[in-house]
Scaffold this active site. Sequence first.
Site, PDB file in Angstrom:
ATOM      1  N   LYS A 110       0.912  -1.063   0.071  1.00 17.47           N
ATOM      2  CA  LYS A 110       0.163   0.448   0.131  1.00 17.47           C
ATOM      3  C   LYS A 110       0.740   1.089  -0.353  1.00 17.47           C
ATOM      4  O   LYS A 110       0.712   2.085  -0.431  1.00 17.47           O
ATOM      5  CB  LYS A 110      -0.974  -0.045   1.111  1.00 17.47           C
ATOM      6  CG  LYS A 110      -2.131  -0.897   1.434  1.00 17.47           C
ATOM      7  CD  LYS A 110      -2.632  -0.608   2.223  1.00 17.47           C
ATOM      8  CE  LYS A 110      -2.474  -1.157   3.588  1.00 17.47           C
ATOM      9  NZ  LYS A 110      -1.708  -1.873   3.971  1.00 17.47           N
ATOM     10  N   ARG A 162      11.606  -6.157   4.405  1.00 11.96           N
ATOM     11  CA  ARG A 162      11.894  -4.318   4.489  1.00 11.96           C
ATOM     12  C   ARG A 162      12.710  -3.931   5.314  1.00 11.96           C
ATOM     13  O   ARG A 162      12.838  -4.576   6.322  1.00 11.96           O
ATOM     14  CB  ARG A 162      10.057  -4.197   4.911  1.00 11.96           C
ATOM     15  CG  ARG A 162       9.575  -3.326   4.605  1.00 11.96           C
ATOM     16  CD  ARG A 162       8.601  -2.699   4.489  1.00 11.96           C
ATOM     17  NE  ARG A 162       7.549  -2.868   5.885  1.00 11.96           N
ATOM     18  CZ  ARG A 162       6.305  -2.593   5.988  1.00 11.96           C
ATOM     19  NH1 ARG A 162       5.487  -2.444   4.834  1.00 11.96           N
ATOM     20  NH2 ARG A 162       5.474  -2.724   7.212  1.00 11.96           N
TER      21      ARG A 162
HETATM   22  P1  AMP Z   1       0.867   0.635   8.805  1.00 18.01           P
HETATM   23  O1  AMP Z   1       2.671   1.073   9.052  1.00 18.01           O
HETATM   24  O2  AMP Z   1      -0.002   1.664   8.094  1.00 18.01           O
HETATM   25  O3  AMP Z   1       1.305  -1.095   9.096  1.00 18.01           O
HETATM   26  O4  AMP Z   1       0.929   0.533  10.574  1.00 18.01           O
HETATM   27  C1  AMP Z   1       2.150   0.566  11.437  1.00 18.01           C
HETATM   28  C2  AMP Z   1       1.074   0.745  12.607  1.00 18.01           C
HETATM   29  O5  AMP Z   1       0.644   1.749  13.086  1.00 18.01           O
HETATM   30  C3  AMP Z   1      -0.179  -0.525  12.983  1.00 18.01           C
HETATM   31  O6  AMP Z   1      -0.575  -1.755  12.945  1.00 18.01           O
HETATM   32  C4  AMP Z   1      -1.578   0.261  13.912  1.00 18.01           C
HETATM   33  O7  AMP Z   1      -0.471   0.110  15.447  1.00 18.01           O
HETATM   34  C5  AMP Z   1      -0.717   1.394  14.003  1.00 18.01           C
HETATM   35  N1  AMP Z   1      -2.385   2.118  13.521  1.00 18.01           N
HETATM   36  C6  AMP Z   1      -1.989   2.595  11.507  1.00 18.01           C
HETATM   37  N2  AMP Z   1      -2.791   3.210  11.214  1.00 18.01           N
HETATM   38  C7  AMP Z   1      -3.861   2.490  12.133  1.00 18.01           C
HETATM   39  C8  AMP Z   1      -5.406   2.601  12.027  1.00 18.01           C
HETATM   40  N3  AMP Z   1      -5.636   3.364  10.985  1.00 18.01           N
HETATM   41  N4  AMP Z   1      -6.067   2.299  12.956  1.00 18.01           N
HETATM   42  C9  AMP Z   1      -5.247   1.525  14.223  1.00 18.01           C
HETATM   43  N5  AMP Z   1      -4.008   1.730  14.126  1.00 18.01           N
HETATM   44  C10 AMP Z   1      -3.503   2.817  13.110  1.00 18.01           C
END
Ligand code: AMP
Length: 210
Positions: free
Chosen positions: A13, A123
């Site tokens: 993404k 990664r």
């Molecule tokens: P990501 O970088 O999108 O993989 O997000 C890393 C971490 O941030 C996730 O595992 C959650 O702990 C938190 N996080 C990011 N976006 C969200 C969201 N929309 N809702 C809840 N937690 C989020």
Amino acid sequence: MKLILLGAPGAGKGTQAEILSREYQIPSISTGNILRAAMKNGTPVGLQAKAYVEAGKLVPDDVIIGIIEERLAQPDCANGYILDGVPRTIPQAEAMEAKGIDIDWALSIEVEDQVIVDRMAGRRTCKNCSQTFHIVSNPPKQEDICDFCGGELGIRKDDAPETVLGRLQVYHRETEPLKTFYAQRGKLKTVDNQPSIEATTAAIRAALEN
Ligand code: AMP
């Protein structure tokens, strides 16, 4: 173009959001990046989020809604945006809808769990600007140095293999139901993961243009 990118952690993404952001000249907004920056800067939101993020758990919906409302009110979002990693739960999607946050499409990048687990092991993430690389499929020009800002690359705490499995479970339980949510609104597009980043971008472009 107002787009939500759905997909498991590591589905690509963030990578695709950055490419589409350049193509469509609209900002890509990653709640994960916003949270990591807040954690690094020790802001109240960062302190609140840290334990959840590091354990691979979801941050409470109200924190996320606050972040996204504030970000989408910025002038650069006037012509559209790409949301990467938000909404992540049905209550987040409902809250966004209730606040009049409009989208054209929710596009889901479909990747098998085993591919994700293998991919996450390679990664690398810039500690400074959050740009991601992969040691095989998308290596930085210079080992462990970010091509974009020169920052040091590292492995995100929540990319540790045991945490990735937990994040995948959270994805299937909390986030995957969003596909039905947007399908019911006639707004879902799905794209299968392709062998290269470029091929996945091409598949996304084709899906958005049809
Ligand atoms: P990501 O970088 O999108 O993989 O997000 C890393 C971490 O941030 C996730 O595992 C959650 O702990 C938190 N996080 C990011 N976006 C969200 C969201 N929309 N809702 C809840 N937690 C989020």
